[in-house]
Design a protein around this motif. Structure first.
Motif, PDB file in Angstrom:
ATOM      1  N   ASN A   1      -5.446  -1.642  11.052  1.00  0.00           N
ATOM      2  CA  ASN A   1      -5.177  -1.446   9.618  1.00  0.00           C
ATOM      3  C   ASN A   1      -6.428  -1.036   8.843  1.00  0.00           C
ATOM      4  O   ASN A   1      -6.381  -0.817   7.646  1.00  0.00           O
ATOM      5  CB  ASN A   1      -4.622  -2.743   9.009  1.00  0.00           C
TER       6      ASN A   1
ATOM      7  N   ARG B   1      -8.979  -2.692   7.822  1.00  0.00           N
ATOM      8  CA  ARG B   1      -9.301  -3.571   6.695  1.00  0.00           C
ATOM      9  C   ARG B   1     -10.802  -3.804   6.641  1.00  0.00           C
ATOM     10  O   ARG B   1     -11.458  -3.975   7.669  1.00  0.00           O
ATOM     11  CB  ARG B   1      -8.583  -4.915   6.811  1.00  0.00           C
TER      12      ARG B   1
ATOM     13  N   THR C   1     -14.109  -5.413   3.815  1.00  0.00           N
ATOM     14  CA  THR C   1     -14.393  -6.203   2.617  1.00  0.00           C
ATOM     15  C   THR C   1     -15.459  -5.515   1.782  1.00  0.00           C
ATOM     16  O   THR C   1     -16.502  -5.093   2.312  1.00  0.00           O
ATOM     17  CB  THR C   1     -14.865  -7.617   2.992  1.00  0.00           C
TER      18      THR C   1
ATOM     19  N   ASP D   1      -5.091  -0.460  -0.330  1.00  0.00           N
ATOM     20  CA  ASP D   1      -4.539  -1.487   0.540  1.00  0.00           C
ATOM     21  C   ASP D   1      -5.514  -2.017   1.583  1.00  0.00           C
ATOM     22  O   ASP D   1      -5.464  -3.186   1.944  1.00  0.00           O
ATOM     23  CB  ASP D   1      -3.291  -0.955   1.261  1.00  0.00           C
ATOM     24  N   GLY D   2      -6.389  -1.168   2.085  1.00  0.00           N
ATOM     25  CA  GLY D   2      -7.243  -1.584   3.200  1.00  0.00           C
ATOM     26  C   GLY D   2      -8.489  -2.325   2.791  1.00  0.00           C
ATOM     27  O   GLY D   2      -9.300  -2.692   3.648  1.00  0.00           O
TER      28      GLY D   2
ATOM     29  N   ASP E   1     -10.415  -5.488   0.894  1.00  0.00           N
ATOM     30  CA  ASP E   1     -10.411  -6.807   0.275  1.00  0.00           C
ATOM     31  C   ASP E   1     -11.677  -6.953  -0.558  1.00  0.00           C
ATOM     32  O   ASP E   1     -12.761  -6.542  -0.125  1.00  0.00           O
ATOM     33  CB  ASP E   1     -10.381  -7.912   1.348  1.00  0.00           C
TER      34      ASP E   1
END
Length: 508
Positions: A37, A39, A41, A70-71, A73
């Motif tokens: 995904n 992801r 930070t 979306d990806g 944080d």
């Protein structure tokens, strides 16, 4: 046998090479190979805050970005977490956290923040000089972002901190303007000026606009919407762009007994003495007393709204007050509708186009050591882009920096350009002074001395020249005592005797 040994050696060398190579590849490989995904930070640094209190910050700065990316944080990292000191015993002798050093820690540490939100614009120049933030000009050019779409005064103000280059962007700012009562000009037979004004222009206008005496006095000008004098604080705010100092860089010698300081003090105190600016006593004259049937008037204490002041420095949010007032003035006994407009906030001829009444508090800069620089730039772009600008344009107290959203409030007509033509005053000297005050808290006694000497002038006890000379003598004595005891008790005998009825140990 030899072939087996040779094969073993080749296998061993290959394994060693792979072992050496794998970390390098891991560092260069897109995270999508480890995380389908992709992801990651993005760490956002702030000067102050706490985990328990970050919801407001997220609502203001990050929620929209996180919703549309979306990806990614977002992690909020305060340089100073005020909850860490919440349960400590108060100890005035314990050194307070140095905000600059704390900001450097979260920008230089093992896990540095990617973006720094700078709420004190005087910090920006310090970070630039230490190469802690990334220059944005190349990134803006690569992404074909035209800075001319932003309010020029804001962009130019930020560039001043970077010696002509951009190291941060701000989605909003808080401007002020010179609000004026059209009827007051008409009644006094004074023509409303156009364009930018100097402080001397405004003071000359104010003298012409002042009419009446006693309770019938209508004053020419006020430095704030409430009209009340904040004493020496008002003088400091007014004079800030002149960059005059109370003492030298080492805090060892006073620097107040100069023609420049004398001119500043004389200008402001004369305006009060001549009742061009209303004093606190002036505004107390013949104040109507409320009765049981009196309808609450929230504007009663604001002299511009009741026609007692012709011009006033007001922030952008004052427009909302004027709108509400003009919709409800019939409810207030004796009130009249206000026919008003705005001119740019006045500036000094010595430093034109720059004002301490224009503020930046949402500067976004990219850490030069950001581990995630691409997402950091994406965040800064989004924060200063059209989608975010459209939302921020609804604010009642901040103005968007994107020009397309700078418009008069719906249903109202006024000179909106008055809010966009003056640059914010960004001075690193302010930040250096703040650090010095942190290291030597007793330096606030110098501010206290300045207030006392200013009050003596206002009360007619001393002339400006006498007050500055006395402040120089007493201040030099005080600075030497502060140098020896920056935080502890200080014997102020001979310094504050005439105010407090005696000296003795004082600790700020």
């Amino acid at each position: 046998m030899n072939n087996r040994k040779a094969s073993f050696r080749k296998w061993t060398l290959a394994a060693m090479s792979a072992a050496i190579l794998i970390p390098s590849l891991a560092a260069c490989t897109s995270k999508s190979e480890d995380d389908p995904n992709n992801r990651r930070t993005l760490r956002i640094g702030t000067m102050y805050g706490s985990q328990q209190d970050e919801s407001y910050f997220r609502q203001q700065f990050t929620d929209m970005f996180e919703l549309t990316h979306d990806g990614i944080d977002l992690e909020i990292v305060p340089a100073i977490d005020y909850t860490e000191q919440q349960f400590e015993q108060p100890n005035p002798d314990q050194p307070q956290p140095d905000p600059v050093e704390k900001v450097k820690e979260i920008m230089n540490g093992d896990n540095p923040v990617d973006v720094m939100i700078i709420q004190d614009p005087s910090l920006l120049e310090s970070l630039i000089q230490e190469n802690l933030v990334k220059q944005l000009d190349t990134l803006l050019k690569e992404d074909k972002i035209d800075t001319s779409t932003f309010v020029p005064a804001v962009i130019d103000g930020i560039k001043d901190a970077g010696d002509g280059s951009l190291y941060a962007l701000a989605p909003t700012y808080t401007p002020s303007a010179l609000f004026y009562n059209k009827k007051a000009f008409s009644d006094a037979g004074v023509e409303v000026p156009t364009g930018s004004l100097t402080w001397d222009d405004v003071f000359n206008l104010a003298r012409r606009l002042k009419t009446g005496t006693g309770k019938d006095t209508k004053f020419g000008f006020a430095l704030n919407s409430w009209g009340y004098s904040n004493g020496y604080y008002d003088l400091q705010t007014y004079a800030a762009p002149l960059q005059l100092k109370l003492f030298d860089d080492n805090a060892e010698q006073m620097t107040v007994n100069t023609p420049q300081w004398e001119k500043v003090w004389t200008t402001i105190t004369d305006l009060y003495k001549d009742h061009i600016l209303p004093s606190n006593e002036d505004l107390q004259v013949d104040q109507p007393q409320p009765t049981d049937t009196t309808i609450y008037n929230p504007y009663q204490g604001q002299p511009f709204f009741n026609g007692k002041v012709a011009m006033v420095i007001g922030s952008y949010s004052m427009i909302n007050d004027l709108e509400v007032y003009n919709k409800n003035y019939q409810k207030f006994e004796g009130a009249e509708a206000l026919d008003w407009d705005v001119l740019p906030v006045p500036t000094f001829a010595e430093n034109p186009g720059v004002s301490s009444y224009v503020n930046l508090s949402t500067l976004a800069a990219i850490n030069a050591k950001a581990a995630n620089p691409d997402d950091a730039w994406e965040f800064v772009k989004f924060m200063n882009g059209e989608e975010w600008g459209k939302l921020r344009s609804r604010s009642s107290y901040e103005m968007p920096t994107l020009k397309e959203f700078v418009k008069p409030k719906e249903g109202m007509s006024y000179n909106i350009d008055a809010f966009t033509s003056v640059k914010p005053f960004l001075s690193q000297n302010n930040f250096k002074e703040n650090l010095m005050y942190q290291e030597r808290p007793n330096l606030y006694l110098i501010q206290q001395l300045a207030q006392i000497e200013y009050d003596k002038v206002m009360q007619g006890q001393l002339t400006v020249k006498e007050a500055l000379a006395e402040m120089e003598t007493k201040g030099n004595d005080l600075l030497q005592k502060i140098k020896l005891s920056p935080k502890g008790e200080i014997d102020t005998s001979g310094i504050f005797d005439d105010v407090y009825g005696g000296g003795g140990p004082i600790k700020y």
